[in-house]
Write an enzyme that holds these catalytic residues in place. Structure first.
Site, PDB file in Angstrom:
ATOM      1  N   CYS A   1       5.121  13.319  -0.701  1.00 11.13           N
ATOM      2  CA  CYS A   1       5.505  12.091  -0.592  1.00 11.13           C
ATOM      3  C   CYS A   1       6.449  11.579  -1.750  1.00 11.13           C
ATOM      4  O   CYS A   1       7.133  10.351  -1.391  1.00 11.13           O
ATOM      5  CB  CYS A   1       4.279  11.372  -0.555  1.00 11.13           C
TER       6      CYS A   1
ATOM      7  N   GLU B   1      -1.923   4.868  -0.880  1.00 10.62           N
ATOM      8  CA  GLU B   1      -0.973   5.766  -1.530  1.00 10.62           C
ATOM      9  C   GLU B   1       0.054   6.371  -0.315  1.00 10.62           C
ATOM     10  O   GLU B   1      -0.448   7.292   0.653  1.00 10.62           O
ATOM     11  CB  GLU B   1      -1.394   6.975  -2.054  1.00 10.62           C
TER      12      GLU B   1
END
Length: 457
Positions: free
Chosen positions: A243, A209
């Site tokens: 993110c 991720e």
């Protein structure tokens, strides 16, 4: 703690079969929920110490994020665990085919510092639901939260089943080298490449991720107020240390002046104090503060720009006229700085986006359905959100994950359960029909075989 001994004890516990049972998994999920809720005040304190994070952001993005994932997994766990029947080809009749979700064994979760609790325990929920033993390595860059996670896990779970190992990159390398069964990493693309390379030596399945430069495109046909609010919220939540935060803004020239004025107004409304002592989240450490401070010199500041090294505070900042060689153009910003660019042609911007590494998220604000379809089909990103920013992150029914440079694999809800499971193919054939022509020596001509195969397949 000797890592080799820890992993060996987890492997031995897994072999007992205790984690395979629905009742055990459900019990561990609900126990984790109780532990999180019981330690709510300690969580607030740790997150405030690491990031100056407010109670509101701590609850919504960390505590509630985890407990809602637990509730969703607990509600659906029995269904997810069921042997799933699928169709069987005629050539394999009489027979039945199934997919069996089997735990991988011992999972390693390597967590980041930006949401140090939420991004540690949310993948842990998936690992528990899938029936694994788990080693969790929280980020050493958020030391207060890392220690809290270690304390509450060790106080409530047997290390043979669930353990926390603290440390830096050297600890991660040692864990991977000890033949863990799967690796789940959240962090930067740079570190993700290192993790993937190390795991490849042992043929370990890896979920990455990662991040990237998430474009946010603002069309001329929008609701000005709502668009400005949702972009300001998504960008400056957690001081931009997210993110999936919008990394840069592309605004249609027709509305650029009005939109920038509205966005500036919204920032003043959202963050009226704009001081280092406010509830606005601070930068994680001096290294990242200096990195971001350097970016402030790479263009024209049209809003914000103030900072305080002592408190690691940088106020919400809008910038234009970015210098061509600036990291603002080439690196993930991961802070409360939003570069703004003006565009004339949507097709040109699509080509520019496609010429760059694939982002984790892409945001598009418009009322034009044809443009939405074109943007969705002609760009590649981990996720795509229309008229919103970070909002999909809370959805248990959508996969969360990247593509290309922004990651591989996904989780949340059933997608996380699948990631931490092996989908085993199972076929059960009957004894009562056995076709002789299937066996050697082969006497059937190719012409007849082709006809038979066409019929049976």
């Amino acid at each position: 703690m000797i890592i080799s001994d820890l992993l060996q004890s987890q492997k031995q516990f897994f072999k007992t079969g205790a984690t395979l049972h629905y009742a055990f998994r459900l019990e561990m999920l609900m126990k984790l929920k109780r532990v999180v809720e019981k330690n709510e005040s300690r969580i607030y304190e740790a997150l405030r110490s690491d990031l100056n994070k407010s109670k509101t952001e701590s609850y919504t993005s960390e505590i509630s994020f985890i407990t809602k994932e637990i509730d969703f997994s607990a509600k659906n766990l029995k269904k997810w665990m069921k042997l799933r029947k699928v169709s069987t080809q005629f050539i394999n009749q009489p027979g039945k085919s199934y997919i069996f979700s089997q735990p991988r064994g011992t999972a390693l979760i390597i967590a980041p510092w930006n949401y140090p609790l939420g991004l540690s325990l949310t993948p842990l929920v998936s690992s528990i639901a899938a029936g694994n033993c788990t080693v969790l390595k929280p980020s050493e860059i958020a030391p207060f939260t890392s220690q809290l996670i270690a304390d509450i896990i060790s106080d409530n779970f047997d290390s043979n089943y669930l353990a926390v190992v603290q440390g830096g990159p050297e600890v991660t390398s040692e864990l991977i080298s000890e033949q863990i069964d799967c690796v789940f990493f959240t962090g930067s693309t740079r570190v993700g490449k290192i993790i993937l390379k190390q795991a490849a030596e042992h043929l370990l399945p890896v979920t990455l991720e990662l991040g990237g430069k998430n474009p946010c495109i603002v069309d001329s046909e929008i609701d000005l107020e709502v668009t400005a609010k949702r972009i300001a919220f998504g960008k400056f939540f957690n001081a931009g240390q997210t993110c999936i935060a919008p990394d840069y803004l592309l605004v249609n020239r027709k509305i650029a002046d009005d939109f920038i004025a509205k966005l500036t107004e919204i920032i003043d409304r959202f963050y009226p104090e704009n001081s280092g002592n406010s509830d606005f989240t601070h930068i994680i450490n001096e290294k990242h503060f200096l990195r971001l401070s350097g970016m402030l010199r790479d263009g024209k500041i049209i809003k914000g720009g103030k900072s305080d090294f002592q408190t690691l505070y940088i106020e919400p900042t809008l910038m234009t006229d970015i210098t061509p060689d600036s990291p603002l153009l080439t690196e993930e910003i991961f802070g409360p700085i939003l570069p703004i660019f003006i565009y004339d042609s949507l097709e040109d911007e699509i080509r520019k986006i496609n010429s760059k590494p694939k982002p984790l998220s892409l945001y598009f604000f418009t009322k034009d359905k044809a443009k939405i379809k074109r943007m969705m089909r002609n760009t590649s990103s981990g996720g795509f959100c229309v008229n919103g920013t970070i909002h999909p992150i809370v959805s248990n029914t959508l996969p969360f994950g990247g593509v290309g440079a922004s990651g591989m694999g996904e989780y949340h809800g059933k997608f996380g359960f699948n990631t931490f499971s092996h989908q085993k193919a199972v076929m059960h054939k009957s004894f009562w029909l056995d076709i002789p022509v299937a066996y050697p020596p082969y006497k059937t001509s190719i012409e007849i075989l082709k006809k038979v195969m066409k019929f049976f397949y």
